[in-house]
Design an enzyme around this catalytic site. Structure first.
Site, PDB file in Angstrom:
ATOM      1  N   GLY A   1      63.809 120.290  -8.633  1.00 50.25           N
ATOM      2  CA  GLY A   1      65.212 120.051  -8.972  1.00 50.25           C
ATOM      3  C   GLY A   1      65.771 118.848  -8.231  1.00 50.25           C
ATOM      4  O   GLY A   1      65.056 117.876  -7.951  1.00 50.25           O
TER       5      GLY A   1
ATOM      6  N   TYR B   1      62.349 117.095  -6.879  1.00 47.94           N
ATOM      7  CA  TYR B   1      61.838 115.964  -7.673  1.00 47.94           C
ATOM      8  C   TYR B   1      61.785 114.670  -6.847  1.00 47.94           C
ATOM      9  O   TYR B   1      60.719 114.042  -6.743  1.00 47.94           O
ATOM     10  CB  TYR B   1      62.668 115.789  -8.949  1.00 47.94           C
ATOM     11  CG  TYR B   1      61.917 115.032 -10.032  1.00 47.94           C
ATOM     12  CD1 TYR B   1      61.297 115.691 -11.080  1.00 47.94           C
ATOM     13  CD2 TYR B   1      61.814 113.640  -9.977  1.00 47.94           C
ATOM     14  CE1 TYR B   1      60.591 115.006 -12.059  1.00 47.94           C
ATOM     15  CE2 TYR B   1      61.108 112.946 -10.954  1.00 47.94           C
ATOM     16  CZ  TYR B   1      60.501 113.630 -11.991  1.00 47.94           C
ATOM     17  OH  TYR B   1      59.803 112.947 -12.959  1.00 47.94           O
TER      18      TYR B   1
ATOM     19  N   VAL C   1      66.431 118.304  -5.251  1.00 48.41           N
ATOM     20  CA  VAL C   1      65.731 117.948  -4.012  1.00 48.41           C
ATOM     21  C   VAL C   1      64.229 117.772  -4.273  1.00 48.41           C
ATOM     22  O   VAL C   1      63.623 116.789  -3.847  1.00 48.41           O
ATOM     23  CB  VAL C   1      65.926 119.037  -2.922  1.00 48.41           C
ATOM     24  CG1 VAL C   1      65.179 118.641  -1.647  1.00 48.41           C
ATOM     25  CG2 VAL C   1      67.400 119.252  -2.612  1.00 48.41           C
TER      26      VAL C   1
ATOM     27  N   GLY D   1      59.617 124.065  -7.082  1.00 46.16           N
ATOM     28  CA  GLY D   1      60.922 123.622  -7.581  1.00 46.16           C
ATOM     29  C   GLY D   1      61.035 122.110  -7.593  1.00 46.16           C
ATOM     30  O   GLY D   1      60.920 121.464  -6.554  1.00 46.16           O
TER      31      GLY D   1
ATOM     32  N   LYS E   1      84.035 129.605   6.491  1.00 45.46           N
ATOM     33  CA  LYS E   1      83.841 129.697   5.042  1.00 45.46           C
ATOM     34  C   LYS E   1      85.173 130.083   4.437  1.00 45.46           C
ATOM     35  O   LYS E   1      85.846 131.003   4.917  1.00 45.46           O
ATOM     36  CB  LYS E   1      82.786 130.772   4.718  1.00 45.46           C
ATOM     37  CG  LYS E   1      82.292 130.698   3.302  1.00 45.46           C
ATOM     38  CD  LYS E   1      81.253 129.615   3.138  1.00 45.46           C
ATOM     39  CE  LYS E   1      80.884 129.389   1.690  1.00 45.46           C
ATOM     40  NZ  LYS E   1      79.839 128.376   1.532  1.00 45.46           N
TER      41      LYS E   1
END
Ligand code: NAI
Length: 445
Positions: free
Chosen positions: A269, A273, A271, A267, A170
């Site tokens: 969003g 939808y 992903v 949710g 990271k």
């Protein structure tokens, strides 16, 4: 914690630029190095035009070995803090953290390296992969370090589960917002990214526009720009999740068919939808919730049979399958006895409310005891990582068609193998997933 407690303090005071804290896992010992590798007035906007990340960048270099570096921290009263960070590396089985400092803008760059095992022989510049995120200068540095180390380890797991040849890392910058036209700051970040031997993509605090500028001017080691060939990753993630859900349905109900099954989605969003649309096309009945009423209304206007419930109620619905596609931390010990699903499989990161692997496994077992088939999210919500890889490998020629066979291998075949083998062994799919990736990263035993 006072601002003076920082790994960068001795660098600032001594005119140094670089600090490496390295952990030899097999030998259980540390290696430390501090250095002065560039001058304060270096023009980073000329990176890759006038100089590379291999060039000497100062006529007054300085290099300190392990003992001298420890002495440096002692001099500033930071030996306990240094030891604390080293213990974090040891506890998380991390490889290293490298700190690079750009004095003029006070850009504090960290490369948190968890592992490189899977990348060492891949024949590419990047041997690790993980996103780049930014923290404000006021945030306590130790929290930034803990966050970065955890995310780097999670990337090792994700890359191993995604079956791509990279270790996990990271990249983190602690600084004020970096403007997208600040080529001097971005030149330094590009230098740091290239030196990290990872490929990365924009995470919190950076935008696809940053990736575009970095790519245009400096480096191909960042993907996920708005001008990138693959577009948003929500669609591929939803497709991968659909494949995984069908595998889970086969294990739980004896058939992969979703016709007539009830699926609850939290949710709608990027992903959730497209997942809803896939599931409707498969003949499933849906119960959905989103805090944004417009998304629910939009789905219902196209598909009036979709049932909607309040966001706080979705997790307590009765349904065959639950797909969490919103926030993390939703499955804790108090929730599990009240669940009425047979399968939980979703895209949301960190669905289990836990802070360690051990806590996650305890929750996964509690779900299994309730007869709920669950698999840890990083085993199947991998399309974002895969899209980054596809773009890194094929650059402008990257395509979703290229990605699809690998996505199917990971989200369908590997999920099938994991769910069935776990069942046969009498362990949870989450435990088997951990064992699988840890064997790849650390070796057996
Ligand atoms: P998004 O931000 O596009 O969608 C999230 C949706 O959840 C939004 O519509 C939001 O209004 C809704 N929401 C937020 N809190 C909610 C709540 N308490 N109850 C019901 N709805 C709520 O995010 P995206 O991209 O769809 O990601 C969903 C989850 O999947 C996130 O946890 C993300 O980290 C994870 N994920 C996404 C990937 C991707 O490719 N987009 C890849 C891997 C993981």
């Amino acid at each position: 914690m006072p601002a003076s407690v920082s790994l960068f303090l001795p660098l600032e005071r001594e005119g140094l630029t670089t600090l490496l804290l390295y952990y030899h896992r097999r030998q259980d010992r540390f290696f430390l190095r501090a250095a002065r590798e560039w001058d304060e007035d270096r023009d980073w906007s000329a990176y890759t035009r006038d100089f590379s990340y291999e060039d000497p960048l100062t006529d007054r270099p300085r290099y300190m070995g392990p003992e001298e570096t420890r002495e440096l921290f002692r001099r500033y009263g930071l030996e306990d803090y240094l030891q604390q960070v080293l213990e974090l590396l040891r506890r998380g089985r991390h490889q290293a953290v490298e700190c690079l400092w750009e004095p003029r803008r006070n850009l504090r760059f960290f490369n948190f390296m968890h592992s490189s095992t899977l990348g060492l022989a891949n024949g590419q510049h990047a041997i690790r992969s993980g996103g780049i995120r930014r923290h404000e200068p006021e945030e306590p540095e130790l929290e930034v370090i803990v966050d970065g180390l955890n995310l780097a380890r999670a990337m090792s797991y994700k890359n191993a589960a995604a079956q791509i040849p990279y270790g996990g890392s990271k990249l983190v910058v602690q600084s004020r917002y970096v403007e997208v036209d600040d080529l001097s700051a971005l030149g330094f970040l590009a230098y740091a990214i290239d030196r990290s031997r990872s490929f990365t993509g924009p995470d919190m605090g950076f935008t696809p526009q940053h990736a575009d500028v970095l790519r245009r001017h400096f480096t191909r080691n960042i993907t996920g720009g708005s001008a990138g060939p693959l577009g948003p990753t929500g669609g591929p993630t939803a497709y991968g999740l659909l494949l995984a859900i069908k595998e889970a349905a086969e294990v739980a109900f004896g058939t992969p068919s979703l016709a007539g099954r009830t699926v609850a989605i939290q949710g709608l969003g990027a992903v959730g939808y497209p997942l809803a649309e896939h599931l409707l096309a498969e003949g499933a009945a849906l119960i959905v919730a989103d805090v944004d009423r417009r998304k629910v209304a939009s789905l219902q206007s196209a598909h009036p049979a979709v049932k909607a419930v309040a966001p706080e109620e979705i997790i307590y619905q009765e349904a065959d399958i639950f797909a969490p596609c919103a926030v993390g931390g939703i499955i804790g010990p108090e929730v599990i006895p009240r669940l009425r699903f047979k399968v939980i499989l979703g895209a949301a990161n960190n669905q289990l409310r836990a802070t360690s692997k051990e806590e996650e496994i305890a929750l996964a077992r509690a779900l299994a005891e309730r007869g709920i088939l669950f698999q840890i999210d990083w085993m199947h919500n991998l399309a974002g990582v895969l899209a980054g890889w596809e773009e890194y490998r094929n650059q402008e020629k990257a395509s979703l068609e290229n990605l699809k066979p690998h996505l199917e291998r990971v989200c369908r075949d590997a999920v099938r193998e994991n769910l069935r083998a776990a069942l046969a062994e009498g362990i949870t799919p989450t435990e088997r997933a951990y064992r699988l990736v840890e064997e790849k990263i650390y070796g057996r035993g």
